[in-house]
Design a protein around this motif. Structure first.
Motif, PDB file in Angstrom:
ATOM      1  N   ALA A 264      11.390  -6.313  -3.588  1.00  0.00           N
ATOM      2  CA  ALA A 264      11.464  -5.988  -5.026  1.00  0.00           C
ATOM      3  C   ALA A 264      12.485  -4.890  -5.286  1.00  0.00           C
ATOM      4  N   PHE A 349       0.641 -13.854 -14.053  1.00  0.00           N
ATOM      5  CA  PHE A 349       2.077 -13.914 -13.760  1.00  0.00           C
ATOM      6  C   PHE A 349       2.892 -13.912 -15.058  1.00  0.00           C
ATOM      7  N   HIS A 354      -0.189  -7.152 -12.289  1.00  0.00           N
ATOM      8  CA  HIS A 354      -0.295  -7.081 -10.820  1.00  0.00           C
ATOM      9  C   HIS A 354      -1.144  -8.248 -10.302  1.00  0.00           C
ATOM     10  N   TYR A 371       2.726 -10.370  -3.576  1.00  0.00           N
ATOM     11  CA  TYR A 371       3.703 -10.365  -4.667  1.00  0.00           C
ATOM     12  C   TYR A 371       3.881  -8.943  -5.195  1.00  0.00           C
ATOM     13  N   THR A 372       5.165  -8.595  -5.496  1.00  0.00           N
ATOM     14  CA  THR A 372       5.484  -7.298  -6.111  1.00  0.00           C
ATOM     15  C   THR A 372       6.372  -7.544  -7.333  1.00  0.00           C
ATOM     16  N   ARG A 373       6.037  -6.894  -8.430  1.00  0.00           N
ATOM     17  CA  ARG A 373       6.782  -7.096  -9.676  1.00  0.00           C
ATOM     18  C   ARG A 373       8.190  -6.467  -9.605  1.00  0.00           C
ATOM     19  N   CYS A 381       8.783  -6.631 -16.748  1.00  0.00           N
ATOM     20  CA  CYS A 381       8.662  -7.426 -15.500  1.00  0.00           C
ATOM     21  C   CYS A 381       9.425  -8.717 -15.694  1.00  0.00           C
ATOM     22  N   TYR A 384       8.976 -11.868  -9.767  1.00  0.00           N
ATOM     23  CA  TYR A 384       8.123 -11.373  -8.684  1.00  0.00           C
ATOM     24  C   TYR A 384       8.805 -11.610  -7.335  1.00  0.00           C
TER      25      TYR A 384
END
Length: 716
Positions: A264, A349, A354, A371-373, A381, A384
């Motif tokens: 990310a 999503f 988160h 998963y990281t934004r 955002c 991901y």
């Protein structure tokens, strides 16, 4: 003595076990220094197993691998193989496989199966699908490169082949040492924990095959210990596996989250739309893709790295790195939603929230996904970054872990069971067997036999220091008291028997004292009866009736055959001339009178065994073989045997004795009369026996006559 400590009593066997461990270590280090692809680390194990038994052999095998952990920690996992070889060695030795050279060679395939085949399977389960770097690795690689064998097959053939050579050398060395070691030394190193007088080999063999109604005490102990150990192993292994698995998942989760977070940070959120629209032609795309690949390659646990933008129509690919198995999707491609976006996660999503780590099992395998934004400069955002960790490694490593723990515990379980069997044998089984054996062999036939049996029990000398010793002491005291009681009872029985026989003769003498014609008739007839009985036993005549008890009953009751004369008038008993018919009829009544007297006596005593024959003698000694006798005119074998014996003794003594109404017949004449009466008056078999024993009969007649003249008897 049995009060010594275990070490003091068994210092030689313990020292021998230490030496055997050293033999294993020295030989193993020696072949390693020489660069030979061998182990030779079971020579001492087999020596201890053959000469010491199960426990020493298993202990040496287990300790050898534990000590070898200092050189290579993985040796601990193979302790179970050494333990199995030790147990097999003792089992085969007890059945004579090391008594001859050709028999010892038959053990090689068994040891090879354990060390080679089982060892190869154990290695495969512990380290997975690969050749590894062990002793057999070069040979396995050559097999793999030169044919169509699988990795497992190549490893198995390599391990078995090398182990066959290794175990052949081991058995040859062991057999040679067995022949070189002196018998005295071999006997001294056998481990024994006697808490009693040591048993012979035959007694130990008998003890091991003692019959029980269900399970033996030793079997129950072994089963109980095994169940407890297995339960502990299952519980401990399960708990440790679950802890390991949870720890592995936590570690993999941390790795996945770290990878997605790094990915990310590598993405410029303001350029995401350009990346979607132009792909590799977008400014900075290739540079970013290169940075993502570095993250993918930073850990072998990371399977995939990608960047997705989630929209209503599907998942839009921003970055999807190629791997050896799969080619990644192109920038801008749209992927349909899968289970990852189920259970409300799609809305998270779309809202840029988160998303927790997800575990899935789909076409790409069992994966853990983090998963990281990714944010743009405005703080929105925009996509991901994802990282997948392959979870199959958790299962595979779990199998490896369980195999290692299981092998460690299994070797330890066998060691504990062997120790339990050893303690059970010497503290329970052998002491109890010794007491049982002594009790079963206890003989009550004679004073000497009882003393021998009591001595055998007292020589056991059990000294376990627990309830078994208390039981032994109680049994010893009880048996000692019982023997003393039996001896006292037998002595009183002998006194009563002597008194009984004396009373019989007193009663007979009372009858004789009224009959001035008979003299010492009862004593002489009793002697003739004993003579005939003895000859019957020697010749086997009427053997089915002739027990020792029967012979004693007949001989002892013989003096009572004329007891009925006590009811006959003195005038008739002592009449010097011939009796009239009426007088003879009254005289004949002494037989029935004697029966009635003895019947009355039998009603007064519970054990009237000998009186039964006294009754037969009194009632039927005037019966004749041809049926012409009295009182009932019985014939042949219908006449009781004791009465047929007495008939001969009674008539013969009357013939050779002095009577007031006649002179005695000569011995020869009397014998002729007996001969003529055979088959008429007398049982022909018994008459023949008496005639054949004429010399013994003459001796009795002469001895009794001399005794009468000397005044030993009270008769005329």
């Amino acid at each position: 003595g049995m009060k010594e400590s275990v070490f003091t009593r068994n210092w030689k066997p313990i020292l021998f076990c230490v030496v055997c461990v050293c033999i294993n270590l020295v030989l193993n280090r020696l072949v390693n220094l020489c660069g030979l692809p061998l182990f030779v680390d079971n020579v001492g194990t087999l020596l201890a197993a053959i000469l010491g038994g199960y426990l020493p052999g298993i202990a040496v095998g287990y300790l050898t691998n534990i000590v070898n952990m200092t050189a290579d920690p993985t040796n601990a996992y193979y302790a179970v193989l050494s333990v199995m070889i030790a147990a097999s060695g003792t089992f085969l030795a007890k059945r004579g496989f090391f008594s001859k050279f050709w028999k010892s060679l038959l053990t090689i395939p068994i040891f090879t199966l354990i060390g080679g085949a089982f060892g190869s399977i154990l290695t495969f389960l512990m380290y997975g699908y690969g050749i590894g770097e062990g002793i057999s690795a070069p040979f396995a690689r050559s097999l793999l490169n030169s044919g169509t064998l699988t990795v497992f097959q190549a490893q198995m053939i390599s391990d078995v082949t090398i182990d066959l050579v290794d175990k052949t050398i081991t058995v040859l060395i062991v057999f040679l040492l067995l022949k070189l070691l002196p018998k005295k030394l071999k006997d001294a190193v056998a481990l024994a924990g006697w808490r009693q007088t040591p048993m012979t080999e035959s007694q130990r063999e008998e003890a091991s095959h003692i019959e029980t109604r269900k399970l033996s005490l030793q079997q129950k102990i072994v089963i109980l210990i095994s169940i407890i150990m297995i339960f502990l192993v299952v519980v401990t292994t399960t708990i440790s596996y679950l802890l390991y698995r949870n720890f592995a998942i936590v570690q993999y989760t941390y790795t996945g989250e770290s990878a997605s977070e790094l990915a990310a940070t590598a993405i410029d959120g303001d350029r995401v739309e350009d990346y979607l629209a132009y792909g590799e032609e977008a400014e900075g795309y290739l540079e970013t893709e290169q940075n993502l690949r570095k993250i993918l390659e930073s850990s072998p646990d990371i399977e995939y790295v990608y960047v997705y933008q989630v929209q209503r129509d599907g998942v839009h690919v921003v970055f999807d790195l190629d791997t050896e198995e799969f080619k990644g999707d192109e920038p801008g491609d749209v992927i349909e939603f899968d289970d990852t976006f189920a259970d409300g996660r799609l809305e998270d999503f779309l809202a840029g929230k988160h998303v927790d780590t997800i575990t899935s099992n789909g076409k790409y395998g069992w994966l853990l996904t983090s998963y990281t934004r990714v944010y743009d400069s405005a703080g929105n955002c925009v996509c991901y970054a994802g990282a997948d960790i392959r979870m199959e490694d958790v299962a595979l490593n779990g199998i490896n872990y369980l195999t290692k723990v299981g092998s460690l515990f299994l070797g330890f379980i066998i060691l504990i069971v062997a120790l339990a069997v050893y303690l059970a044998e010497y503290h329970l089984v052998f002491p109890i067997f010794a007491m049982t054996y002594s009790a079963r062999k206890f003989a009550y036939g004679s004073d000497e036999a009882m003393e021998v049996s009591l001595g055998r029990l007292q020589k056991v000398k059990i000294s376990t220091g627990d309830e078994i010793e208390n039981l032994y002491e109680s049994i010893s005291r009880t048996m000692t008291a019982t023997v003393g009681y039996i001896e006292d009872v037998e002595e009183k029985g002998r006194q009563l028997s002597k008194m009984q026989h004396g009373l019989i003769y007193v009663l007979a003498d009372l009858v004789e004292s009224r009959d001035k014609n008979t003299g010492d008739h009862v004593r002489k007839t009793a002697a003739y009866v004993r003579l005939i009985l003895q000859k019957m036993k020697e010749k086997g005549v009427y053997a089915d009736q002739l027990t020792e008890e029967y012979m004693e009953d007949v001989a002892n009751s013989a003096p009572l055959h004329d007891v009925g004369k006590i009811k006959v008038s003195d005038l008739i008993l002592n009449k010097p001339g011939k009796l009239t018919d009426e007088e003879f009829a009254e005289m004949k009544n002494h037989t029935t009178a004697g029966r009635e007297i003895i019947d009355s006596a039998m009603e007064l005593v519970s054990d009237s065994g000998y009186l039964k024959e006294a009754r037969n003698l009194a009632a039927y000694h005037h019966e004749k073989w041809d049926g012409s006798g009295y009182p009932e005119g019985l014939a042949g074998e219908n006449i009781p045997l004791s009465a047929r014996i007495m008939a001969i003794a009674d008539v013969f003594d009357a013939l050779v004795s002095v009577r007031s109404y006649k002179k005695p017949f000569s011995f020869e004449k009397a014998m002729d009369i007996i001969r003529e009466g055979a088959g008429k008056h007398f049982d022909p078999k018994l008459a023949e026996l008496f005639l054949d024993a004429s010399e013994e009969a003459r001796s009795i007649a002469e001895a009794q006559e001399e005794a009468r003249k000397a005044g030993v008897y009270g008769g005329k």
